[in-house]
Design a protein around this motif. Structure first.
Motif, PDB file in Angstrom:
ATOM      1  N   THR A   1       0.840  -1.193   0.000  1.00 51.59           N
ATOM      2  CA  THR A   1       0.000   0.000   0.000  1.00 51.59           C
ATOM      3  C   THR A   1       0.880   1.250   0.000  1.00 51.59           C
ATOM      4  N   VAL A   2       0.299   2.352  -0.458  1.00 51.15           N
ATOM      5  CA  VAL A   2       1.026   3.616  -0.563  1.00 51.15           C
ATOM      6  C   VAL A   2       0.358   4.647   0.333  1.00 51.15           C
ATOM      7  N   VAL A   3       1.165   5.381   1.085  1.00 49.48           N
ATOM      8  CA  VAL A   3       0.666   6.495   1.893  1.00 49.48           C
ATOM      9  C   VAL A   3       1.477   7.744   1.553  1.00 49.48           C
ATOM     10  N   GLY A   4       0.816   8.887   1.590  1.00 51.43           N
ATOM     11  CA  GLY A   4       1.505  10.154   1.385  1.00 51.43           C
ATOM     12  C   GLY A   4       1.750  10.541  -0.057  1.00 51.43           C
ATOM     13  N   CYS A   5       1.095   9.909  -1.008  1.00 52.28           N
ATOM     14  CA  CYS A   5       1.252  10.292  -2.415  1.00 52.28           C
ATOM     15  C   CYS A   5       0.505  11.606  -2.660  1.00 52.28           C
ATOM     16  N   THR A   6       1.160  12.513  -3.368  1.00 55.97           N
ATOM     17  CA  THR A   6       0.578  13.841  -3.619  1.00 55.97           C
ATOM     18  C   THR A   6       0.182  14.046  -5.079  1.00 55.97           C
ATOM     19  N   HIS A   7       0.007  12.973  -5.824  1.00 54.01           N
ATOM     20  CA  HIS A   7      -0.301  13.077  -7.256  1.00 54.01           C
ATOM     21  C   HIS A   7      -1.651  13.767  -7.480  1.00 54.01           C
ATOM     22  N   ILE A   8      -1.668  14.741  -8.409  1.00 53.45           N
ATOM     23  CA  ILE A   8      -2.879  15.500  -8.752  1.00 53.45           C
ATOM     24  C   ILE A   8      -3.047  15.480 -10.268  1.00 53.45           C
ATOM     25  N   VAL A   9      -4.266  15.215 -10.726  1.00 54.12           N
ATOM     26  CA  VAL A   9      -4.583  15.236 -12.160  1.00 54.12           C
ATOM     27  C   VAL A   9      -5.695  16.262 -12.379  1.00 54.12           C
ATOM     28  N   ASN A  10      -5.427  17.269 -13.194  1.00 55.90           N
ATOM     29  CA  ASN A  10      -6.404  18.329 -13.487  1.00 55.90           C
ATOM     30  C   ASN A  10      -6.977  18.950 -12.217  1.00 55.90           C
ATOM     31  N   GLY A  11      -6.115  19.172 -11.228  1.00 55.49           N
ATOM     32  CA  GLY A  11      -6.530  19.805  -9.983  1.00 55.49           C
ATOM     33  C   GLY A  11      -7.225  18.889  -8.993  1.00 55.49           C
ATOM     34  N   ILE A  12      -7.362  17.623  -9.317  1.00 56.91           N
ATOM     35  CA  ILE A  12      -8.046  16.667  -8.441  1.00 56.91           C
ATOM     36  C   ILE A  12      -7.027  15.668  -7.904  1.00 56.91           C
ATOM     37  N   PRO A  13      -6.971  15.502  -6.580  1.00 57.38           N
ATOM     38  CA  PRO A  13      -6.040  14.511  -6.016  1.00 57.38           C
ATOM     39  C   PRO A  13      -6.345  13.107  -6.550  1.00 57.38           C
ATOM     40  N   GLN A  14      -5.318  12.448  -7.049  1.00 59.15           N
ATOM     41  CA  GLN A  14      -5.410  11.068  -7.555  1.00 59.15           C
ATOM     42  C   GLN A  14      -4.221  10.293  -6.992  1.00 59.15           C
ATOM     43  N   PRO A  15      -4.139  10.138  -5.679  1.00 58.79           N
ATOM     44  CA  PRO A  15      -2.952   9.522  -5.093  1.00 58.79           C
ATOM     45  C   PRO A  15      -2.811   8.038  -5.433  1.00 58.79           C
ATOM     46  N   CYS A  16      -1.572   7.593  -5.473  1.00 59.25           N
ATOM     47  CA  CYS A  16      -1.302   6.161  -5.577  1.00 59.25           C
ATOM     48  C   CYS A  16      -1.725   5.541  -4.251  1.00 59.25           C
ATOM     49  N   VAL A  17      -2.365   4.374  -4.296  1.00 56.38           N
ATOM     50  CA  VAL A  17      -2.797   3.702  -3.063  1.00 56.38           C
ATOM     51  C   VAL A  17      -2.295   2.270  -2.963  1.00 56.38           C
ATOM     52  N   SER A  18      -1.848   1.707  -4.091  1.00 59.93           N
ATOM     53  CA  SER A  18      -1.353   0.331  -4.050  1.00 59.93           C
ATOM     54  C   SER A  18      -0.284   0.117  -5.110  1.00 59.93           C
ATOM     55  N   VAL A  19       0.460  -0.974  -4.929  1.00 62.90           N
ATOM     56  CA  VAL A  19       1.495  -1.356  -5.894  1.00 62.90           C
ATOM     57  C   VAL A  19       1.334  -2.836  -6.199  1.00 62.90           C
TER      58      VAL A  19
END
Length: 114
Positions: free
Chosen positions: A48-66
Motif C-alpha cells: 500500500t502507498v501512503v503520502g502520495c501527492t499526485h494531482i490530475v487536473n486539480g483533483i487529487p489522484q494519489p497512488c494507493v497500491s502497488v
C-alpha cells in the motif's frame, strides 16, 4: 536461474511511488525466509502507498497500491516468487488507474533512515 538478476528485497527496503508516497508491505504469513531479522518480500505480500501527492487536473489522484510482477529469477519462498531490487512494480490509484513505476531502493545495513 534464468535471465533476471538483482538483490533480494527485505522488509527494510525503501520503496516509493513516483510522486514521493511511501510504500509499505504487509508480509504474508509464509514469509519465513529472512534477510537478517527481516522477511524477504514476495509477490504474495500486499503493498500500500501512503503520502502520495499526485494531482490530475486539480483533483487529487494519489497512488494507493502497488502490484509487482514476478521476476523470472526462479527463486521462490513457499512457491511464491521473491522480489528483487530489479522487479517491476506498477503503482495504482484507488480507481486502479496505472500511475507509474514503483521506485525500489535497497536498504543499507546499519543506516537509519528517518
Amino acid at each position: 536461474m534464468s535471465g533476471t538478476s538483482g538483490n533480494l528485497i527485505g522488509a527494510d527496503a525503501v520503496i516509493s511511488c513516483p510522486h514521493g508516497g511511501r510504500v509499505t508491505a504487509a508480509h504474508a504469513p509464509s514469509s519465513a525466509v529472512r534477510i537478517g531479522d527481516r522477511a524477504v518480500a514476495t509477490t504474495a505480500d500486499t503493498y500500500t502507498v501512503v503520502g502520495c501527492t499526485h494531482i490530475v487536473n486539480g483533483i487529487p489522484q494519489p497512488c494507493v497500491s502497488v502490484c509487482f510482477t514476478a521476476s523470472d529469477s526462479g527463486v521462490t519462498v513457499a512457491g511464491v516468487p521473491v522480489l528483487l531490487d530489479t522487479s517491476a512494480g506498477q503503482c495504482f490509484s484507488a480507481a486502479l488507474v496505472p500511475q507509474g513505476p514503483a521506485v525500489v531502493t535497497s536498504a543499507q545495513r546499519g543506516v537509519s533512515v528517518g
